[in-house]
Design a protein around this motif. Structure first.
Motif, mmCIF file in Angstrom:
data_model
loop_
_atom_site.group_PDB
_atom_site.id
_atom_site.type_symbol
_atom_site.label_atom_id
_atom_site.label_comp_id
_atom_site.label_asym_id
_atom_site.label_seq_id
_atom_site.Cartn_x
_atom_site.Cartn_y
_atom_site.Cartn_z
ATOM 1 N N ILE A 32 1.039 -1.264 0.207
ATOM 2 C CA ILE A 32 -0.034 -0.218 0.125
ATOM 3 C C ILE A 32 0.754 1.253 0.043
ATOM 4 O O ILE A 32 1.891 1.279 0.742
ATOM 5 C CB ILE A 32 -0.895 -0.032 1.184
ATOM 6 N N THR A 33 0.309 2.178 -1.029
ATOM 7 C CA THR A 33 1.206 3.530 -0.812
ATOM 8 C C THR A 33 0.500 4.432 -0.163
ATOM 9 O O THR A 33 -0.639 4.763 -0.385
ATOM 10 C CB THR A 33 1.488 3.796 -2.365
ATOM 11 N N ALA A 51 -4.994 14.146 -0.621
ATOM 12 C CA ALA A 51 -6.089 13.712 -1.038
ATOM 13 C C ALA A 51 -6.439 13.356 -2.603
ATOM 14 O O ALA A 51 -6.834 12.249 -3.197
ATOM 15 C CB ALA A 51 -7.361 14.332 -0.633
ATOM 16 N N CYS A 52 -5.723 14.284 -3.378
ATOM 17 C CA CYS A 52 -5.715 14.317 -4.894
ATOM 18 C C CYS A 52 -4.686 13.026 -5.280
ATOM 19 O O CYS A 52 -5.017 12.355 -6.423
ATOM 20 C CB CYS A 52 -5.201 15.471 -5.565
ATOM 21 N N LEU A 53 -3.633 12.724 -4.710
ATOM 22 C CA LEU A 53 -2.976 11.591 -4.903
ATOM 23 C C LEU A 53 -3.396 10.375 -4.817
ATOM 24 O O LEU A 53 -3.500 9.551 -5.850
ATOM 25 C CB LEU A 53 -1.496 11.911 -3.998
ATOM 26 N N SER A 79 -1.892 7.917 -7.541
ATOM 27 C CA SER A 79 -0.413 7.662 -7.035
ATOM 28 C C SER A 79 -0.242 7.406 -5.799
ATOM 29 O O SER A 79 0.865 7.115 -5.262
ATOM 30 C CB SER A 79 0.043 9.453 -7.273
ATOM 31 N N ALA A 80 -1.258 7.466 -4.763
ATOM 32 C CA ALA A 80 -1.374 6.777 -3.619
ATOM 33 C C ALA A 80 -2.393 6.137 -3.290
ATOM 34 O O ALA A 80 -3.435 6.357 -4.061
ATOM 35 C CB ALA A 80 -1.188 7.985 -2.647
ATOM 36 N N ASP A 81 -2.450 5.242 -2.210
ATOM 37 C CA ASP A 81 -3.814 4.601 -1.986
ATOM 38 C C ASP A 81 -4.476 5.115 -0.849
ATOM 39 O O ASP A 81 -5.744 4.604 -0.675
ATOM 40 C CB ASP A 81 -3.245 3.111 -1.750
#
Length: 285
Positions: free
Chosen positions: A174-175, A209-211, A216-218
């Motif tokens: 998980i990122t 939050a946008c990532l 780009s993130a989880d």
């Protein structure tokens, strides 16, 4: 045209206008940022605010008022009416002129212009329906209308936002999106040791939050003081991208229901197939 179609079209028009306003505010902020021509002050809670926050606030208020002067505006940097008065609103703009003021001061570029439209879904309950987050340092715009999807507009073009889809949701790494100024251990110690993690760092709550929304993130965990203006726009953008924002007990956030406009600790989550309550195993309080 049916009433529902009219409502969708009206919201789409307001969203387009809010995107223009966010870009205008971003241009003003970047001019101040690049020339380092601002003053810094301390709020009552000792958090910083700058003359750039106030300049952006005025641009946004003027722009949104020009769109529709009947819609009230609730800003982090403005005066706040009583709950009794606020609860009478059928809809209102909820804004954070600069989300990530500390990043603005530090010179990282990781700050955003945040605009949300919140509507009364039923008496005493309000729900964000439009979200705009503009990252002026990269000229990147994230926006969404509830029920109509979310997009990212940048120099690379326009792309539909979707959270990353896991092929093995119970075991893949998980990122986590996290602050540049927070030791990773402070977040990782609150998560299950049974999973593996990578991290990606950026500044403001809204940008993290946008990532998640763009994949780009989880996930993103926020422990500490925030306001409703920190999550309203992100809730629409992340939700339309297939994720969600919940409090530390995995309950939905609420808007305009309390005297205080503060948020609880919250988590931004991506792919719903991941057993998130097994990932966040430690109480966040």
């Amino acid at each position: 045209m049916k009433r529902a179609d009219t409502d969708v079209a009206e919201l789409a028009e307001l969203l387009d206008g809010a995107c223009v306003v966010a870009r205008q505010a971003g241009a003003v902020v970047m001019d101040i940022y690049q020339n380092q021509a601002y003053e810094t002050y301390a709020k009552d809670d000792e958090s910083p605010v700058t003359s750039a926050d106030y300049a952006a606030n005025q641009v946004i208020i003027d722009g949104l008022t020009a769109l529709d002067k009947t819609i009230p505006i609730l800003s982090e940097e403005g005066s706040h009416l009583s709950l009794d008065e606020r609860q009478q609103w059928s809809r209102y703009w909820l804004i954070d002129p600069i989300d990530g003021t500390q990043e603005f001061i530090a010179g990282s570029g990781d700050f955003g212009i945040v605009i949300a439209l919140v509507e009364q879904s039923q008496p005493g309950q309000h729900l964000p329906v439009l979200g705009v987050i503009y990252w002026p340092a990269t000229a990147t715009l994230y926006c969404a209308q509830r029920g109509q999807g979310a997009v990212k507009i940048s120099a690379a073009g326009t792309e539909r936002l979707q959270v990353r889809q896991f092929s093995q949701p119970e075991q893949e790494a998980i990122t986590i999106a996290m602050s540049r100024r927070q030791p990773p251990a402070r977040v990782l110690q609150r998560m299950s040791a049974a999973r593996s993690y990578t991290t990606v760092a950026t500044g403001s709550c809204s940008l993290k939050a946008c990532l998640v929304a763009e994949g780009s993130a989880d996930c993103f965990l926020r422990v500490g003081p925030t306001g409703e203006w920190d999550t309203a726009a992100a809730e629409v953008i992340v939700g339309e991208a297939g994720g969600r924002i919940v409090d530390e007990y995995f309950q939905p956030l609420s808007y305009n229901r309390e005297t205080s406009l503060g948020n609880p600790n919250f988590i931004v989550l991506g792919d719903a197939k991941v057993p998130w309550q097994q990932v966040f195993t430690h109480h966040l309080g």
